[in-house]
Write a protein that holds these residues in place. Structure first.
Motif, PDB file in Angstrom:
ATOM      1  N   ARG A   1      74.439  58.613  49.899  1.00 34.89           N
ATOM      2  CA  ARG A   1      75.407  59.604  49.446  1.00 34.89           C
ATOM      3  C   ARG A   1      76.778  59.390  50.096  1.00 34.89           C
ATOM      4  NH1 ARG A   1      73.017  65.413  50.343  1.00 34.89           N
ATOM      5  NH2 ARG A   1      75.014  65.927  49.352  1.00 34.89           N
ATOM      6  N   ASP A   2      76.895  58.362  50.916  1.00 34.27           N
ATOM      7  CA  ASP A   2      78.149  58.115  51.619  1.00 34.27           C
ATOM      8  C   ASP A   2      79.300  57.858  50.646  1.00 34.27           C
ATOM      9  OD1 ASP A   2      76.549  58.247  53.779  1.00 34.27           O
ATOM     10  OD2 ASP A   2      76.682  56.144  54.346  1.00 34.27           O
ATOM     11  N   ILE A   3      80.506  58.216  51.084  1.00 34.95           N
ATOM     12  CA  ILE A   3      81.715  57.897  50.321  1.00 34.95           C
ATOM     13  C   ILE A   3      82.105  56.463  50.669  1.00 34.95           C
ATOM     14  CG2 ILE A   3      84.157  58.440  50.023  1.00 34.95           C
ATOM     15  CD1 ILE A   3      83.495  61.352  50.528  1.00 34.95           C
ATOM     16  N   TYR A   4      81.752  55.544  49.807  1.00 35.87           N
ATOM     17  CA  TYR A   4      82.008  54.119  50.044  1.00 35.87           C
ATOM     18  C   TYR A   4      82.763  53.500  48.871  1.00 35.87           C
ATOM     19  CZ  TYR A   4      81.181  49.370  51.734  1.00 35.87           C
ATOM     20  OH  TYR A   4      81.348  48.082  52.204  1.00 35.87           O
ATOM     21  N   VAL A   5      82.117  53.483  47.722  1.00 37.38           N
ATOM     22  CA  VAL A   5      82.778  52.946  46.525  1.00 37.38           C
ATOM     23  C   VAL A   5      84.031  53.766  46.208  1.00 37.38           C
ATOM     24  CG1 VAL A   5      82.519  52.584  44.043  1.00 37.38           C
ATOM     25  CG2 VAL A   5      80.662  51.958  45.588  1.00 37.38           C
ATOM     26  N   THR A   6      83.949  55.078  46.425  1.00 40.65           N
ATOM     27  CA  THR A   6      85.114  55.940  46.191  1.00 40.65           C
ATOM     28  C   THR A   6      86.272  55.547  47.105  1.00 40.65           C
ATOM     29  OG1 THR A   6      83.627  57.759  45.620  1.00 40.65           O
ATOM     30  CG2 THR A   6      85.912  58.325  46.126  1.00 40.65           C
ATOM     31  N   ALA A   7      85.963  55.249  48.367  1.00 38.76           N
ATOM     32  CA  ALA A   7      87.005  54.825  49.309  1.00 38.76           C
ATOM     33  C   ALA A   7      87.623  53.505  48.865  1.00 38.76           C
ATOM     34  CB  ALA A   7      86.407  54.692  50.717  1.00 38.76           C
ATOM     35  N   ALA A   8      86.791  52.596  48.378  1.00 40.49           N
ATOM     36  CA  ALA A   8      87.307  51.324  47.875  1.00 40.49           C
ATOM     37  C   ALA A   8      88.230  51.554  46.679  1.00 40.49           C
ATOM     38  CB  ALA A   8      86.148  50.407  47.483  1.00 40.49           C
ATOM     39  N   ALA A   9      87.842  52.459  45.790  1.00 40.05           N
ATOM     40  CA  ALA A   9      88.669  52.754  44.619  1.00 40.05           C
ATOM     41  C   ALA A   9      90.011  53.342  45.037  1.00 40.05           C
ATOM     42  CB  ALA A   9      87.936  53.715  43.686  1.00 40.05           C
ATOM     43  N   PHE A  10      90.009  54.218  46.042  1.00 40.92           N
ATOM     44  CA  PHE A  10      91.258  54.794  46.542  1.00 40.92           C
ATOM     45  C   PHE A  10      92.175  53.698  47.097  1.00 40.92           C
ATOM     46  CE2 PHE A  10      89.398  59.095  46.524  1.00 40.92           C
ATOM     47  CZ  PHE A  10      90.502  59.832  46.116  1.00 40.92           C
TER      48      PHE A  10
END
Length: 221
Positions: A154-163
Protein backbone atom coordinates in the motif's frame (compact mmCIF):
# COMPACT_ATOMS: atom_id res chain seq x y z
CA UNK A 1 15.04 11.68 -32.17
CA UNK A 2 15.45 15.26 -30.97
CA UNK A 3 18.86 16.82 -30.61
CA UNK A 4 20.13 16.66 -27.03
CA UNK A 5 22.43 19.41 -25.74
CA UNK A 6 25.83 18.15 -24.55
CA UNK A 7 25.19 19.41 -21.01
CA UNK A 8 21.81 17.67 -20.86
CA UNK A 9 23.36 14.44 -22.15
CA UNK A 10 26.08 14.62 -19.50
CA UNK A 11 23.50 15.16 -16.76
CA UNK A 12 21.43 12.26 -18.05
CA UNK A 13 24.43 9.93 -18.09
CA UNK A 14 25.55 10.97 -14.60
CA UNK A 15 22.06 10.34 -13.23
CA UNK A 16 21.85 7.00 -15.04
CA UNK A 17 25.12 5.85 -13.46
CA UNK A 18 24.14 7.12 -10.02
CA UNK A 19 20.76 5.42 -10.21
CA UNK A 20 22.14 2.02 -11.16
CA UNK A 21 24.56 2.16 -8.23
CA UNK A 22 21.83 3.11 -5.76
CA UNK A 23 19.47 0.41 -7.02
CA UNK A 24 22.28 -2.15 -7.09
CA UNK A 25 22.91 -1.39 -3.41
CA UNK A 26 19.22 -1.92 -2.60
CA UNK A 27 19.31 -5.26 -4.43
CA UNK A 28 22.43 -6.30 -2.52
CA UNK A 29 20.82 -5.26 0.78
CA UNK A 30 17.89 -7.56 0.03
CA UNK A 31 20.44 -10.32 -0.62
CA UNK A 32 21.97 -9.60 2.79
CA UNK A 33 18.56 -9.86 4.47
CA UNK A 34 18.05 -13.22 2.75
CA UNK A 35 21.58 -14.35 3.73
CA UNK A 36 22.62 -15.13 0.16
CA UNK A 37 26.13 -15.94 -1.04
CA UNK A 38 28.28 -13.58 -3.11
CA UNK A 39 26.71 -14.77 -6.37
CA UNK A 40 23.27 -13.91 -5.01
CA UNK A 41 24.49 -10.44 -4.09
CA UNK A 42 25.90 -9.87 -7.58
CA UNK A 43 22.82 -11.24 -9.30
CA UNK A 44 20.33 -9.16 -7.32
CA UNK A 45 22.57 -6.10 -7.59
CA UNK A 46 22.81 -6.29 -11.38
CA UNK A 47 19.16 -7.15 -12.01
CA UNK A 48 17.94 -4.37 -9.74
CA UNK A 49 20.45 -1.85 -11.03
CA UNK A 50 19.80 -2.23 -14.76
CA UNK A 51 16.33 -3.80 -14.86
CA UNK A 52 14.31 -0.58 -15.09
CA UNK A 53 16.64 1.09 -17.58
CA UNK A 54 16.67 -2.02 -19.76
CA UNK A 55 12.87 -2.04 -19.94
CA UNK A 56 12.86 1.67 -20.72
CA UNK A 57 15.33 1.37 -23.59
CA UNK A 58 13.59 -1.65 -25.10
CA UNK A 59 10.21 0.09 -25.04
CA UNK A 60 11.67 3.28 -26.53
CA UNK A 61 13.50 1.35 -29.23
CA UNK A 62 16.84 2.72 -28.02
CA UNK A 63 20.11 0.77 -27.64
CA UNK A 64 20.17 -0.83 -24.19
CA UNK A 65 22.42 1.45 -22.18
CA UNK A 66 24.56 -1.18 -20.43
CA UNK A 67 25.08 -3.16 -23.65
CA UNK A 68 26.43 -0.09 -25.44
CA UNK A 69 28.67 0.82 -22.50
CA UNK A 70 29.42 -1.78 -19.81
CA UNK A 71 30.25 0.87 -17.17
CA UNK A 72 26.81 0.57 -15.46
CA UNK A 73 27.20 -3.21 -15.31
CA UNK A 74 30.66 -2.91 -13.75
CA UNK A 75 29.36 -0.38 -11.21
CA UNK A 76 26.52 -2.73 -10.23
CA UNK A 77 28.94 -5.59 -9.66
CA UNK A 78 31.30 -3.41 -7.60
CA UNK A 79 28.47 -1.97 -5.49
CA UNK A 80 27.01 -5.41 -4.80
CA UNK A 81 30.41 -6.82 -3.86
CA UNK A 82 31.09 -3.94 -1.47
CA UNK A 83 27.71 -4.46 0.22
CA UNK A 84 28.48 -8.18 0.57
CA UNK A 85 31.50 -7.38 2.70
CA UNK A 86 30.04 -4.42 4.59
CA UNK A 87 26.30 -5.03 5.08
CA UNK A 88 26.94 -6.49 8.55
CA UNK A 89 28.12 -3.05 9.69
CA UNK A 90 24.65 -1.59 9.15
CA UNK A 91 22.42 -1.96 12.20
CA UNK A 92 19.06 -1.46 10.44
CA UNK A 93 19.39 -2.50 6.82
CA UNK A 94 15.67 -2.47 6.08
CA UNK A 95 15.20 1.22 6.92
CA UNK A 96 18.26 2.12 4.89
CA UNK A 97 16.91 -0.02 2.04
CA UNK A 98 13.65 1.93 2.01
CA UNK A 99 15.27 5.36 1.81
CA UNK A 100 17.93 4.25 -0.67
CA UNK A 101 15.18 2.80 -2.80
CA UNK A 102 13.29 6.11 -2.58
CA UNK A 103 16.37 8.00 -3.77
CA UNK A 104 17.01 5.49 -6.56
CA UNK A 105 13.38 5.74 -7.59
CA UNK A 106 13.63 9.53 -7.87
CA UNK A 107 16.79 9.28 -9.95
CA UNK A 108 15.58 6.66 -12.43
CA UNK A 109 12.19 8.34 -12.80
CA UNK A 110 13.94 11.53 -13.87
CA UNK A 111 16.26 9.66 -16.22
CA UNK A 112 13.44 7.68 -17.81
CA UNK A 113 11.26 10.74 -18.32
CA UNK A 114 14.10 12.88 -19.69
CA UNK A 115 15.27 10.18 -22.08
CA UNK A 116 11.75 9.71 -23.44
CA UNK A 117 11.37 13.47 -23.94
CA UNK A 118 14.74 13.71 -25.67
CA UNK A 119 13.67 10.95 -28.06
CA UNK A 120 10.57 12.92 -29.02
CA UNK A 121 7.97 11.06 -26.93
CA UNK A 122 4.80 12.86 -25.86
CA UNK A 123 4.11 13.90 -22.25
CA UNK A 124 1.98 10.86 -21.33
CA UNK A 125 4.50 8.41 -22.78
CA UNK A 126 7.33 10.24 -21.01
CA UNK A 127 5.58 9.90 -17.66
CA UNK A 128 4.95 6.23 -18.39
CA UNK A 129 8.62 5.67 -19.17
CA UNK A 130 9.61 7.41 -15.95
CA UNK A 131 7.31 5.23 -13.87
CA UNK A 132 8.30 2.03 -15.67
CA UNK A 133 11.99 2.80 -15.21
CA UNK A 134 11.40 3.37 -11.51
CA UNK A 135 9.25 0.32 -10.87
CA UNK A 136 10.67 -2.57 -12.92
CA UNK A 137 14.02 -2.85 -11.13
CA UNK A 138 12.30 -2.92 -7.73
CA UNK A 139 9.71 -5.42 -8.95
CA UNK A 140 12.45 -7.79 -10.16
CA UNK A 141 14.40 -7.33 -6.91
CA UNK A 142 11.36 -8.11 -4.77
CA UNK A 143 10.37 -11.07 -6.94
CA UNK A 144 13.82 -12.68 -6.86
CA UNK A 145 14.34 -11.82 -3.19
CA UNK A 146 10.88 -13.16 -2.28
CA UNK A 147 9.86 -9.81 -0.82
CA UNK A 148 6.33 -8.30 -1.08
CA UNK A 149 6.16 -6.57 -4.44
CA UNK A 150 6.09 -2.77 -4.49
CA UNK A 151 2.93 -3.04 -6.61
CA UNK A 152 1.11 -5.12 -3.98
CA UNK A 153 2.09 -3.00 -0.99
CA UNK A 154 0.00 0.00 0.00
CA UNK A 155 3.07 2.25 0.02
CA UNK A 156 3.11 5.45 -2.03
CA UNK A 157 5.74 4.47 -4.59
CA UNK A 158 4.45 4.57 -8.15
CA UNK A 159 2.53 7.73 -7.22
CA UNK A 160 5.77 9.36 -6.04
CA UNK A 161 7.44 8.40 -9.31
CA UNK A 162 4.55 9.93 -11.26
CA UNK A 163 4.86 13.17 -9.26
CA UNK A 164 8.57 13.36 -10.01
CA UNK A 165 8.00 12.67 -13.70
CA UNK A 166 5.28 15.30 -13.97
CA UNK A 167 7.52 17.79 -12.15
CA UNK A 168 10.17 17.32 -14.83
CA UNK A 169 7.60 17.86 -17.57
CA UNK A 170 6.36 21.07 -15.96
CA UNK A 171 9.88 22.40 -15.35
CA UNK A 172 10.87 21.52 -18.90
CA UNK A 173 7.76 23.22 -20.24
CA UNK A 174 8.60 26.37 -18.28
CA UNK A 175 11.93 26.52 -20.09
CA UNK A 176 14.11 25.80 -17.07
CA UNK A 177 17.56 24.34 -17.68
CA UNK A 178 17.85 20.56 -17.61
CA UNK A 179 20.03 20.79 -14.48
CA UNK A 180 17.39 22.76 -12.58
CA UNK A 181 14.53 20.65 -13.95
CA UNK A 182 16.16 17.37 -12.91
CA UNK A 183 16.95 18.76 -9.48
CA UNK A 184 13.30 19.72 -8.98
CA UNK A 185 12.06 16.35 -10.26
CA UNK A 186 14.41 14.36 -8.04
CA UNK A 187 13.53 16.49 -5.02
CA UNK A 188 9.79 16.09 -5.52
CA UNK A 189 9.93 12.37 -6.29
CA UNK A 190 12.14 11.63 -3.29
CA UNK A 191 10.24 14.05 -1.07
CA UNK A 192 6.86 12.44 -1.74
CA UNK A 193 8.21 8.93 -1.18
CA UNK A 194 10.28 9.84 1.91
CA UNK A 195 7.37 11.79 3.38
CA UNK A 196 5.10 8.79 2.91
CA UNK A 197 7.65 6.59 4.68
CA UNK A 198 8.19 9.05 7.50
CA UNK A 199 4.51 9.65 8.23
CA UNK A 200 3.12 6.23 7.17
CA UNK A 201 0.97 7.75 4.43
CA UNK A 202 -0.96 5.50 2.05
CA UNK A 203 -3.54 6.02 -0.65
CA UNK A 204 -7.16 4.98 -0.01
CA UNK A 205 -7.75 1.37 -0.99
CA UNK A 206 -10.70 -0.32 -2.62
CA UNK A 207 -13.25 -1.59 -0.11
CA UNK A 208 -15.42 -4.46 -1.40
CA UNK A 209 -19.14 -4.06 -0.81
CA UNK A 210 -21.67 -6.83 -0.31
CA UNK A 211 -23.77 -7.66 -3.34
CA UNK A 212 -27.38 -6.62 -3.50
CA UNK A 213 -29.96 -9.13 -2.35
CA UNK A 214 -32.67 -10.00 -4.93
CA UNK A 215 -35.88 -8.20 -4.06
CA UNK A 216 -34.22 -5.03 -2.77
CA UNK A 217 -35.41 -1.71 -4.16
CA UNK A 218 -34.29 -1.25 -7.73
CA UNK A 219 -33.45 -4.94 -8.17
CA UNK A 220 -35.36 -6.93 -10.75
CA UNK A 221 -36.06 -10.51 -9.66
Amino acid sequence: MSEVAPQAADILRALDLASVVVFAVTGALVASRKQMDIVGFLWLGVVTGVGGGTSRDLLLGAPVFWVVDATPLALCLCAAAIVHFSAHLVASRYRILLYLDAFGMALVTTVGTAKALDMGAGPLVAVGMGVITAAVGGILRDLLGQEPSILLRRDIYVTAAAFGSIALLVADGLGLSRLVATGIAIGIGFGVRAGALRFDLVLPVFRPRPGRIPGQRGEVE
